[in-house]
Design an enzyme around this catalytic site. Structure first.
Site, PDB file in Angstrom:
ATOM      1  N   SER A 190       0.878  -1.174   0.000  1.00 31.33           N
ATOM      2  CA  SER A 190       0.000   0.000   0.000  1.00 31.33           C
ATOM      3  C   SER A 190       0.911   1.217   0.000  1.00 31.33           C
ATOM      4  O   SER A 190       2.104   1.104   0.335  1.00 31.33           O
ATOM      5  CB  SER A 190      -0.854  -0.002   1.284  1.00 31.33           C
ATOM      6  N   TYR A 235      -1.549  -0.671  10.531  1.00 26.68           N
ATOM      7  CA  TYR A 235      -1.594  -0.898   9.078  1.00 26.68           C
ATOM      8  C   TYR A 235      -0.280  -0.442   8.442  1.00 26.68           C
ATOM      9  O   TYR A 235       0.289  -1.130   7.592  1.00 26.68           O
ATOM     10  CB  TYR A 235      -2.786  -0.144   8.496  1.00 26.68           C
TER      11      TYR A 235
HETATM   12  N1  LIG Z   1      -8.895  -0.394  -1.449  1.00 24.53           N
HETATM   13  C1  LIG Z   1      -7.850   0.359  -1.143  1.00 24.53           C
HETATM   14  O1  LIG Z   1      -7.914   1.599  -1.108  1.00 24.53           O
HETATM   15  C2  LIG Z   1      -6.513  -0.287  -0.853  1.00 24.53           C
HETATM   16  C3  LIG Z   1      -5.375   0.535  -0.821  1.00 24.53           C
HETATM   17  C4  LIG Z   1      -4.150  -0.048  -0.541  1.00 24.53           C
HETATM   18  C5  LIG Z   1      -4.042  -1.409  -0.319  1.00 24.53           C
HETATM   19  N2  LIG Z   1      -5.177  -2.172  -0.357  1.00 24.53           N
HETATM   20  C6  LIG Z   1      -5.015  -3.593  -0.071  1.00 24.53           C
HETATM   21  O2  LIG Z   1      -5.822  -4.396  -0.921  1.00 24.53           O
HETATM   22  C7  LIG Z   1      -6.211  -5.592  -0.206  1.00 24.53           C
HETATM   23  C8  LIG Z   1      -7.724  -5.797  -0.164  1.00 24.53           C
HETATM   24  O3  LIG Z   1      -8.328  -4.673  -0.482  1.00 24.53           O
HETATM   25  P1  LIG Z   1      -9.599  -4.517  -1.472  1.00 24.53           P
HETATM   26  O4  LIG Z   1      -9.696  -3.052  -1.586  1.00 24.53           O
HETATM   27  O5  LIG Z   1      -9.464  -5.361  -2.660  1.00 24.53           O
HETATM   28  O6  LIG Z   1     -10.721  -5.036  -0.454  1.00 24.53           O
HETATM   29  P2  LIG Z   1     -12.172  -5.687  -0.591  1.00 24.53           P
HETATM   30  O7  LIG Z   1     -12.836  -5.347   0.700  1.00 24.53           O
HETATM   31  O8  LIG Z   1     -12.834  -5.310  -1.858  1.00 24.53           O
HETATM   32  O9  LIG Z   1     -11.834  -7.251  -0.632  1.00 24.53           O
HETATM   33  C9  LIG Z   1     -11.213  -7.884   0.432  1.00 24.53           C
HETATM   34  C10 LIG Z   1     -11.421  -9.396   0.249  1.00 24.53           C
HETATM   35  O10 LIG Z   1     -10.640 -10.028   1.264  1.00 24.53           O
HETATM   36  C11 LIG Z   1     -11.393 -11.111   1.769  1.00 24.53           C
HETATM   37  N3  LIG Z   1     -10.922 -11.434   3.094  1.00 24.53           N
HETATM   38  C12 LIG Z   1     -11.006 -10.677   4.201  1.00 24.53           C
HETATM   39  N4  LIG Z   1     -10.516 -11.339   5.257  1.00 24.53           N
HETATM   40  C13 LIG Z   1     -10.107 -12.556   4.802  1.00 24.53           C
HETATM   41  C14 LIG Z   1      -9.550 -13.689   5.421  1.00 24.53           C
HETATM   42  N5  LIG Z   1      -9.313 -13.729   6.741  1.00 24.53           N
HETATM   43  N6  LIG Z   1      -9.273 -14.774   4.679  1.00 24.53           N
HETATM   44  C15 LIG Z   1      -9.538 -14.769   3.334  1.00 24.53           C
HETATM   45  N7  LIG Z   1     -10.080 -13.725   2.701  1.00 24.53           N
HETATM   46  C16 LIG Z   1     -10.357 -12.613   3.431  1.00 24.53           C
HETATM   47  C17 LIG Z   1     -12.819 -10.586   1.769  1.00 24.53           C
HETATM   48  O11 LIG Z   1     -13.771 -11.639   1.868  1.00 24.53           O
HETATM   49  C18 LIG Z   1     -12.886  -9.838   0.458  1.00 24.53           C
HETATM   50  O12 LIG Z   1     -13.286 -10.672  -0.606  1.00 24.53           O
HETATM   51  C19 LIG Z   1      -5.608  -5.467   1.176  1.00 24.53           C
HETATM   52  O13 LIG Z   1      -4.350  -6.087   1.184  1.00 24.53           O
HETATM   53  C20 LIG Z   1      -5.465  -3.980   1.322  1.00 24.53           C
HETATM   54  O14 LIG Z   1      -4.545  -3.626   2.315  1.00 24.53           O
HETATM   55  C21 LIG Z   1      -6.401  -1.659  -0.625  1.00 24.53           C
END
Ligand SMILES: NC(=O)c1ccc[n+]([C@@H]2O[C@H](COP(=O)([O-])OP(=O)(O)OC[C@H]3O[C@@H](n4cnc5c(N)ncnc54)[C@H](O)[C@@H]3O)[C@@H](O)[C@H]2O)c1
Length: 256
Positions: free
Chosen positions: A142, A155
């Protein structure tokens, strides 16, 4: 020409947001995808959608907070695919507790999902990657791995650790032909970000969004597919001399 022709790809946190976009894009680029997530219903929906459009995808349900489940997921992916060429460790969660409200359980979950799950899944996939004569591992960090965010110490620590892990693996496994890189998303329009911004409508919602966009020179949220394209490039042969890199996908956030 497809970028991942026939490649066996494992993607975690695949049922929503960026991970889902990754599964769909990788499958469109010729990959055979195993999508891993704890949400069985959404996972089924994503996998069915990919198959309906002619892509190859299977789902593996696993709670990646459990190290034994991480190991099982990688092994099941390898047996479903007959090997592993690419691993995208996308699973992670945010935490917005400051030290004034220190919560070690929250800290532990944040570290376990962001860092330990990537470590255990990659360790379980390594013998398969080696057997293929090499491959590619992508980790999701991130902008929080690169700069300080005052509201999110756990985080911040977790995503900086993801980048440390990525660099260590990149150096250690270069000799095995395994490249290891990370994507560093800025604010991306997914359910995770919506949870962080809060669900409030109207003026409060707009003010939160404005605050989130203030450090982003492009002044908009990213789309999940924009991160998936960066991960695709890192995973594919197009990035054949790229390893140990933390690639911001952030509308210019960390340049500011
Ligand atoms: N969206 C953002 O702004 C952003 C920015 C930087 C980094 N990220 C990173 O992206 C990743 C996820 O973000 P996203 O935006 O795609 O989120 P999202 O909420 O759209 O999806 C997250 C997914 O993770 C799954 N999940 C959660 N806990 C879990 C577990 N214990 N075991 C298996 N699956 C699990 C959920 O069921 C969901 O399908 C993370 O690593 C996050 O730190 C996101």
């Amino acid at each position: 020409m497809s970028r991942l022709p026939g490649k066996a790809c494992l993607i975690t946190a695949a049922a929503s947001g960026i991970g889902r976009a990754g599964c769909e894009l990788f499958a469109r680029e010729g990959a055979r995808v195993v999508a891993v997530d704890c949400d069985a219903a959404r996972l089924h929906y994503v996998v069915a959608g990919i198959r309906a459009t002619g892509g190859e995808a299977r789902g593996v349900v696993a709670d990646l907070l459990d190290p034994a489940a991480c190991q099982r997921a990688a092994q099941e992916a390898a047996s479903l695919l007959g090997g592993i060429d690419v691993v995208w460790n996308h699973a992670g969660m945010s935490s917005t507790r400051t030290l004034d409200a220190l919560d070690l359980d929250d800290y532990g979950r944040c570290m376990d999902l962001n860092v330990r799950s990537a470590m255990v899944v990659t360790a379980a996939a390594l013998p398969y990657l080696r057997r293929q004569g090499g491959g590619s591992v992508v980790l999701t960090a991130s902008v929080a791995g690169l700069i300080g965010l005052p509201e999110s110490p756990a985080y911040n620590a977790a995503k900086a650790a993801v980048l440390g892990l990525m660099r260590s693996l990149a150096i250690r496994h270069a000799r095995d032909g395994i490249r290891v890189n990370a994507v560093c998303p800025g604010p991306i329009d997914t359910p995770m970000l919506q949870g962080y911004l809060g669900t409030s409508e109207g003026d409060e919602g707009k003010a939160r969004l404005r605050r989130a966009l203030a450090p982003v020179p492009m002044r908009r949220l990213g789309r999940p597919e924009e991160v998936a394209h960066a991960a695709l490039w890192l995973a594919s042969g197009d990035a054949s001399y790229v390893t140990g890199v933390a690639l911001p996908v952030d509308g210019g956030y960390v340049a500011g």
